[in-house]
Design an enzyme around this catalytic site. Structure first.
Site, PDB file in Angstrom:
ATOM      1  N   ASP A   1       0.886  -1.161   0.000  1.00  0.00           N
ATOM      2  CA  ASP A   1       0.000   0.000   0.000  1.00  0.00           C
ATOM      3  C   ASP A   1       0.925   1.212   0.000  1.00  0.00           C
ATOM      4  O   ASP A   1       1.423   1.629   1.050  1.00  0.00           O
ATOM      5  CB  ASP A   1      -0.893  -0.009   1.247  1.00  0.00           C
TER       6      ASP A   1
ATOM      7  N   ASP B   1      -2.963   1.127   6.818  1.00  0.00           N
ATOM      8  CA  ASP B   1      -1.999   0.865   5.740  1.00  0.00           C
ATOM      9  C   ASP B   1      -1.505  -0.583   5.798  1.00  0.00           C
ATOM     10  O   ASP B   1      -1.252  -1.195   4.762  1.00  0.00           O
ATOM     11  CB  ASP B   1      -0.811   1.829   5.839  1.00  0.00           C
TER      12      ASP B   1
ATOM     13  N   GLU C   1      -0.851  -1.253  -4.954  1.00  0.00           N
ATOM     14  CA  GLU C   1      -2.098  -0.542  -5.231  1.00  0.00           C
ATOM     15  C   GLU C   1      -1.855   0.495  -6.322  1.00  0.00           C
ATOM     16  O   GLU C   1      -0.912   1.291  -6.239  1.00  0.00           O
ATOM     17  CB  GLU C   1      -2.622   0.145  -3.973  1.00  0.00           C
TER      18      GLU C   1
END
Length: 189
Positions: A7, A141, A68
């Site tokens: 992330d 996160d 991501e």
């Protein structure tokens, strides 16, 4: 399959390592969040994120890195920082010949919760349940990095089948065009 989920972010960058077994069985090897102070120079922040990601890659030897994809954010500065962090991690993986796949937030949410617009609490709850964790990963996160790895483990077989089907369709298209060209030549003669 050993997947490193990322992330990306400059202030907090979630890193995870998940191993996929048979079927949909998954287990978490490690999860952490790399933090950099906002007052630090941009290049140094990116270096800190890259160093941490490279250490993870060297230690855990992932077969693939799932990052991501920066899709759309209202804050352009945040989107740029996120993209830069993801870029240095993708570069580190490429240098090690580790394939990199990008997944959008809605793809990750849909894979993990069944709802592409799920909120962070739903994602965290499902990550905790899927991995059989006693405690929910924090901060968000960390949960998001785990969700990315889970998403890739579950989507990879489908993505591989689609790529094979597309390659086969392309081969058949070329063969068909070659036959047509040969038939046209035969008619002209």
């Amino acid at each position: 399959m050993r997947v490193m989920g990322v992330d990306p972010g400059l202030t907090r960058c979630g890193l995870s390592m998940v191993v996929g077994g048979t079927g949909r069985q998954l287990s978490m090897l490690q999860v952490d969040v790399v933090r950099t102070p906002p007052e630090m120079e941009l290049a140094q922040r990116l270096l800190r994120v890259a160093d941490a990601a490279e250490a993870w890659m060297d230690t855990h030897e992932p077969e693939v890195v799932a990052i991501e994809r920066v899709f759309s954010q209202h804050n352009v500065r945040t989107a740029m920082a996120t993209a830069q962090a993801g870029g240095v991690i993708a570069l580190a993986a490429a240098r090690r010949q580790i394939p990199v796949h990008f997944h959008t937030p809605s793809q990750v949410k849909a894979a993990v919760t069944g709802n592409g617009s799920a909120d962070k609490a739903q994602v965290t709850a499902m990550v905790t349940r899927i991995l059989g964790l006693a405690v929910a990963p924090k901060p968000a996160d960390a949960a998001d990095a785990l969700a990315l790895a889970i998403c890739h483990c579950w989507r990879a077989p489908m993505l591989e089948r689609m790529a094979k089907a597309e390659a086969m369709a392309e081969r058949q298209r070329r063969m068909y065009e070659e036959r047509l060209a040969q038939q046209r030549k035969a008619v002209i003669r």
